[in-house]
Structures are given as structure tokens and as C-alpha cells.
Design an enzyme around this catalytic site. Sequence first.
Site, mmCIF file in Angstrom:
data_model
loop_
_atom_site.group_PDB
_atom_site.id
_atom_site.type_symbol
_atom_site.label_atom_id
_atom_site.label_comp_id
_atom_site.label_asym_id
_atom_site.label_seq_id
_atom_site.Cartn_x
_atom_site.Cartn_y
_atom_site.Cartn_z
ATOM 1 N N GLU A 70 0.886 -1.168 0.000
ATOM 2 C CA GLU A 70 0.000 0.000 0.000
ATOM 3 C C GLU A 70 0.923 1.218 0.000
ATOM 4 O O GLU A 70 0.985 1.991 0.962
ATOM 5 C CB GLU A 70 -0.898 -0.004 1.243
ATOM 6 C CG GLU A 70 -1.972 1.091 1.235
ATOM 7 C CD GLU A 70 -2.755 1.161 2.554
ATOM 8 O OE1 GLU A 70 -2.395 0.449 3.510
ATOM 9 O OE2 GLU A 70 -3.724 1.938 2.623
ATOM 10 N N HIS A 122 -4.449 -4.663 -0.124
ATOM 11 C CA HIS A 122 -4.094 -3.590 -1.077
ATOM 12 C C HIS A 122 -3.258 -4.071 -2.259
ATOM 13 O O HIS A 122 -3.730 -4.099 -3.377
ATOM 14 C CB HIS A 122 -3.420 -2.402 -0.391
ATOM 15 C CG HIS A 122 -4.332 -1.659 0.516
ATOM 16 N ND1 HIS A 122 -5.326 -0.865 0.037
ATOM 17 C CD2 HIS A 122 -4.414 -1.639 1.868
ATOM 18 C CE1 HIS A 122 -5.996 -0.345 1.060
ATOM 19 N NE2 HIS A 122 -5.473 -0.812 2.171
#
Lengths: 505, 505
Positions: free
Chosen positions: A354, A379
Site C-alpha cells: 500500500e 491492497h
Amino acid sequence: MTVLPQRRHVAVACLFLCCATLGDSVPDPRIRDTLMQLEASMQIGGNLVLSEAERRLGTYIDKLKGEELAQADFPPALHFFKAKPLIRKSPLYSLLQKMPKGGVLHVHDFSLVDVDWLVKNVTYRPYCYICFTYDQSMRFLFSSRLPKPLPQCSPWMLLESLRAKMENATSLDTSIMTNLTLFTEEEPEVVYPSQDVVWKRFEQSFQVIWGLVTYAPVFRDYYYRGLTQFYIDNVMYLELRALLPETYELDGSTHDRTWSLRTYRDITAQFVAEHPDFFGARVIFTVHRGLNESMMTQAVEEAMKMQRDFPEIMAGFDLVGHEDSGRSLWYFRQALSLPAERGVSLPFFFHAGETDLEGTEVDQNLLDALLFNTSRIGHGFALLRHPVAKKLSRERGVAVEVCPISNQVLKLVTDLRNHPAAILMLEGHPLVISPDDPAMFGATGLSYDFYEAFVGFGGHSSHIGTLKELAMNSIRYSSLSPRLQEQALALWQRQWEKFVSEILS
Amino acid sequence: MTVLPQRRHVAVACLFLCCATLGDSVPDPRIRDTLMQLEASMQIGGNLVLSEAERRLGTYIDKLKGEELAQADFPPALHFFKAKPLIRKSPLYSLLQKMPKGGVLHVHDFSLVDVDWLVKNVTYRPYCYICFTYDQSMRFLFSSRLPKPLPQCSPWMLLESLRAKMENATSLDTSIMTNLTLFTEEEPEVVYPSQDVVWKRFEQSFQVIWGLVTYAPVFRDYYYRGLTQFYIDNVMYLELRALLPETYELDGSTHDRTWSLRTYRDITAQFVAEHPDFFGARVIFTVHRGLNESMMTQAVEEAMKMQRDFPEIMAGFDLVGHEDSGRSLWYFRQALSLPAERGVSLPFFFHAGETDLEGTEVDQNLLDALLFNTSRIGHGFALLRHPVAKKLSRERGVAVEVCPISNQVLKLVTDLRNHPAAILMLEGHPLVISPDDPAMFGATGLSYDFYEAFVGFGGHSSHIGTLKELAMNSIRYSSLSPRLQEQALALWQRQWEKFVSEILS
């Protein structure tokens, strides 16, 4: 039961061999068609066999999507705070709300519920104290007597009395609401000019919420209401990233972590009993990546214990917080190796990638998550930049939890058409769509993120098959046992068929 | 001779098998290191064996790049028009200018030379007429007598007389310059708010240039000066996308297409004779994708004839113009099939995927270029969105000509760190860096684009190996025969070694 889609690796390999022998001749339109179909079949949902009814619904959905794509103010190109009112008006969004979307596999415990409810319901409960911090924020606490003052904070005031003294309590409520969420009607690029600024405000909002949601009665109600909001949004299952905090009562007495876990278990059971078409929820215990090594070791020990004692509700373990400024997975390698060393099961569901800090220490989290045998990747925004990690994720079926609105609000991407998951979807990479922290971003449920993924990433290529496979992926890549997955999928299939026929009629 | 790098496909396959059997054990730091090295080795230049001197230079380059990455105003994140003065001041840019970069494989005939020279030299030549169009543009013509007026245009005026009448000729020169290039010191996002606007201005600028550069004496000088500018920028070879226009003399007489081709051949030979460390140039004949089918057939016929008659200088054929608004390759399939049908060689170097119109008819150009056995892909901006085309391009060694500044100015990408070629470079996809239309974008030579690719796409991951392989790629993927490639590579290798030792000393 429903047959999950298979990818045509062998067909792909053969075709490449065919094509490699082509070359200097005139292109054969049949080979062209085959290659175009092959490419179309590779994308998520490209390989599903659809019923006649699904195909008819697909035509209708294509028409609705065409209208979205033709808009001058194209919502996925705008910041979500500006796109939200446009999306709400869209007939496609209404349809996506009605659609059974399966499970939500990446959502955090204290950003489930509209902050509106926190202000209008929770802060109006009796014994709610407020204080104002020296850095223009606020804190809350429920207490049967005046609490001891906090450092760097005004004295505590009973909110009820404060409101009574004010001519206009609305402005106070608005100010509270602003502190509980990142959502703003001002210019988001101005309010949040950088990743550091937006992350600071993001973590600060959780501190504001903390005193409200860790009050034991609110903790219960908040979770019940969270389940309700997802249920209304036609989500049937949750995997909750949960901090499992110590909670407190009015008299200052406290409950430990397992109380929170048991509360989640019991309220989930109650909710399922009341809503038989809701499948359930499981918990991924999360700790902050700012911990030191010995605290992390202790957290992993606790997680293993809870995993043993509450196997139905506990799904596994994860670290949270801003990856760029936090510690890396490899930093915690000794603590994270404990379960494997002891032969104890503790599934990992690591946030990784992320970040846009390509090539740094933090950027190794993706590969390390896979080396620690993570069950999914939270993510995975940086996955395209890591061809080895990407290949491992694909081959081992480690799905990426893609959170479109979160990545935009937290400033990893501006125009959602450029989100890297657009490429992953076209390649048929294992992934699910998730809302991360909907309340913090002014979203509700999963439908806004589904809209961004379907219209923004999907563009002209996505279709009803995409929606169907994304929903099925959320069961297939869940932490549920194969037997429970089969049950969940059967339940989803019934909801799906009902949805298809209702929309068509 | 220099051994070109090979990719370790087999090693990759084995490692994935190893890793697949890992799983529930504690991660082995040796396997982690191996996977990290594997990922590093996959990127462009990641697999080169470097000399001691190259490694030392690499350390210096890493230091310079570190300084670029630490800047608050990071040039690749800015529009090139704003980044240009920052890049010019950068020590890394000076180094890239000195570096022997090999060949430029994608550059257009009438955007080779700084517009400054066109204004200050060409428009000051005698017999230069100017007229002003009703849409606030201008046209030029050299003529020994007053030319016939153009429709939608003021009467022709002798520029020399016009300048003599003006108090301040500088403002006229500035106005001419503005019309010859997209470059502006105003806010580029305001001047060019959309792709349509910027493409319209782009094509209009070529109309302004047209009357200047198709005047036969200027045509010769312009090309000679273009070669000089690339030579000064340490480029040793060009493949020129060339419209091969009819050129004219002062008396209105004209020369046909083969005159242009012969002129390129003769001036190249002259330039190489005068500069023995310049390797040469070849021509890719281009026509506009706005042609109708019969005109395209005629153009392909002409191209085949020129390919037969001028095999040394002619490299092949391509279509130019805005892909989104032009006709697709498949539309022209009959014309483009002629060479293969007749068993005649006409290599294609198609522009394809210079679009963000994902999922449309235009977006099929990438696959169609490959089906027509293109030798390279011009731009390939959309390649990541086409996994089948991407795989074909890689397996068949069809290199992508990546043009960073062009893609940014023509509004396919804002922040160059997000250019899809960043991913292609990390995957070791065959590609070269090219300037497309440097003069139109206010750039010179190839070094600005090398800077954007190395610092912007490359980020923390790129290194001296990246630079070396990018330069070698420009020879390896050129249209030169294997024998000539070997010669060119040997020449480049000598320049490279000289560069390495000069920078180190």
C-alpha cells in the site's frame, strides 16, 4: 453447486506457439478473432458461462455503463468526495446496491458505520464527556463521574450540558462529525495536499472515535449497526480487521481482548439468526506496525491463543498503519515466524504494497508477505512493480484485496482509471474489491467501491461476468473452510438468481 | 563483440516450483535474497555483467539520482514544460547528455530541430512569404514571385518587408515560434485542457512548419541540422519516420518523393563521412491514417517500390496521426496485406496503442500491428491492458518505442512515474526510449527522454545497467541487418568505454 471458473492456461500456451509460426503471411481473421476472444476470456469474469437471463441483464448493464462512460464529469476520474453525489444519482449504482456482492474481505472495525449515526445517536447518549485537544481535535469518554483530565487537553465537559449551553448545537455536531471522518465538502486536494497530511488526519480520526466505540455498550451496537449497513448493501459475509481493544463500562471497569472477540462472535450469531440470508463474519486480529519487537511477539502469542480458543470466529492476524512510516514485515520476522516454528496455525492476511515508495525497504513487504505464506494481500497497490511477487501471488492463488476509494483518498492514485488493479483485472489476477474504511471516506457498504472498480478500472471491458466473478471471488478467497465456502456460494447463488430475475422483470 | 543480455526464464520457472513447495515453514533468508535478486535481474539491465569501472560509475550515478529523487519539485512528476529548466540544471542530465545512447528509433522528420533555428535562420532567408490564416495561425512559402493567395488566409506578405515595417520584429518572431511548437511558458494544463485540443494544435503546428521545411534547400539543411543535434546529444544512429513530401524550389517547380528519399540518403552519407563516429540513418516511410482506402493502397505500392529501389536507406512503412480520431490498422487490412500477398518485403513499424481509449476499436491496433508482423510498436502506451498482445510482443522480441515526454505532453499520463513503461522496464520487456517529436515539445535530442525514463520510470530501481541496456536495445531492435548491428554495437562499445573512463577521471 456452482462451478468456479477455471483459466485456460493451456489454450494460451498453444495459441502462442501457433502465432509464433505465423509471421510473413496475411493475417487470418479467424486467428484475430481467436486472439481477441482469448484476451477477453483472460480478464476477470471473461470465462464464465452465462445463462440466457444473465446475458439479457448484461445487455442492460452495458447500456447503463455506456451512459456513465459518456458523462463529461466522469466519476472515477474525480476525487471520491466530489464523485459521490454523482455516483448516488446513477442508475448503475442503484443496480450495484441491489446486487448480491458476496463478502467484504477487507474492512476495518471502527470505520464500518456512517459517522452520522455516531454523532446523532452515540454522542447523544447520557454520560458522554468531550474534551478539546490543544491540536484542534477532540476526545470522548463515557463515564458515570467526571473523568481525570487528559494531558494536552481541555477539562472534560459533559456533552449534554455543553449542548444545553449552546444556542446552536448543530455547529458543534458538524464539528464533531468533521473530526470523525476524512470526508469533507471543501476541496480535498487543498485540505489533504500530501500523503503525510492525509495519513496524519486519518490516524487522528481513529483517536477521536476511540473513546466512543470502546465503550462496551456502543462497541456492541456499533458492530450490530455495521453488519446491518453491509446487509442492506447486499453483502452477506464480512472478514473484519479488528484491533480487539480493551473496552470499558461507565464505572471505569474494563473488559479484555477476548471479551471483544466473544462479543463479535455472539452478535454475529444473533444477527445471522435474525437474518438467515446473512452468512456470517470472521475476525482478523490486527495490531499496529508501530509496535516494538517484544510487543509484536506478545501480540503474536495472543493471536495464536485466540486462534486456538476461538477457531470459528478467528480468521488470522495482520498489521495495520501507514506502511511507509511503519516497520516492515521483515523487521518483525522473528515474531512472525513463531507460529511456523511451533507448528501452530495462524493464518496471515498482511497489508502489503500500500505504497508508491518503489524500490525502498517498505516496498519489500509484498514479497515478504508471500514468503510468510500470507493468505491474501491487503491492497497490493505496488504489485505490478514486483513481477516475482505478482507471479507468486497468481500461481498460489493469493488474492489481492483491492480498495479503490481508499487508495484514492489516501493519495496513491488520482484518476481511478489509472489504478493498477485495472491491469490485474484484465489479466485475471485473483482479487476481490473491498471498502477498507468506508465511514472514514464518506462511503457506505461496498457498492461505491464496486462502482469505481466496474466503471473506473473496468472501462469498456468489464461486463456482467466481471461483477459475477468479483462476487464469487469474495467467497472463493475468503478464510472459510471449503465446506463453508460451498454453503456460502450456494446461498449467494440463490440471491444472485433472484437479483437477475427481479431486475429483468 | 559485446554479448547481448539473456533473460533467465528457466531459473525463474525453477524458483517458482521451489517456492510453491515452501509454505508453512519459516521463511529462509537465502530464498528471500534469491527472489529479491531474481526480481532485480528481471528488469532492464538487471542481468548485465558490469566491469569494475562501470560499477564505480554506477555508484556515482546512483548518488546523482538520489539527489534528483530527494527534490521537492520532482521533475518527472511535473509537466515537461515546467520540468525542463529543472532538468537542464541537473548534473545527472549533463551526464546523460554525454552518455552514448545508441540509436533513436522513433522520431519524426519535421520535429528534429529546435524551432529557434527555424525562426532565426530559415524565416530570415530571402523570398520567404508569410500569410495569416483566419483561425489565428500562419503559413509560409518561399517563392521568387508573389504567390497566389490561400483560401481562408490573408494575402501573402514578404516576411522581410513585413519585418522592415515593424518597430519591433521580436514580437513577430515570438509569435512565429509559438506557432511552430506546442511548448509554452504559460500554464500547459490551461492552454491544452484536453487531448483533442492538444492534438489539434499539434497537427496545426505541422501545417505551419510545412511551407518552411518542404522548400528543397531548407529540407536539406533541416535534415543536416537534425543529424547534428542528435550527434551532439551523443546519438549515433537514427530511424526517421518520414512523410517524404514533394519539395519545391523558388520558381515553383517540384521534386517528387524519391528526391526526398535520395536527399536523406545522400546527406546521411555526407554526414557519416564528416563524422566517422556517427553510424547512419534509415527511413520509415509514413502516411497519415486519415487517408482513404485507395490512397492507402497507392501508398503501400509506392512504399514497396521504394523498399526495392532503396534498400539501404528504406527501413519500412508506418501510419501516423492521432490514433483515436484516425482509421484503424484493421480498416486498412487489404492495403496492408499487399506485401505479404505478393511475397514482397516491406517491414512495418506501426504506431499502436498510443491511446487511453481502452476497449474500443482503436484499442485493437496493438494486436493488429502484431498480426501484421510489425517489427516494432510505436508507443504501445496501452500494452499493459492487452495481456495477449503484451505476451506476443515479448515472445517475438517486438520492441516498444517508449516516448515519455510525448505521452505526457499529449496527455496520456500526468506524472511520469505512473507511465506504464515503468512496469515494462521492471519486467524486462523489450523496449527503447525515443523522443517522438522533440522540437514540438521544446526538447532537444534524446537526453530529456532518457532522464524521464531513468529517473521517473526507473525510480529507485534503475541503475547504470538500465542505461547500458537501453542504449544497446536501440541497436539490437533497430532495422539494421545482423552484420550492421554488430558493427554499430562495436562502435557504440568503444564510445561507451571512452565515456565511462572520461566520467571517472
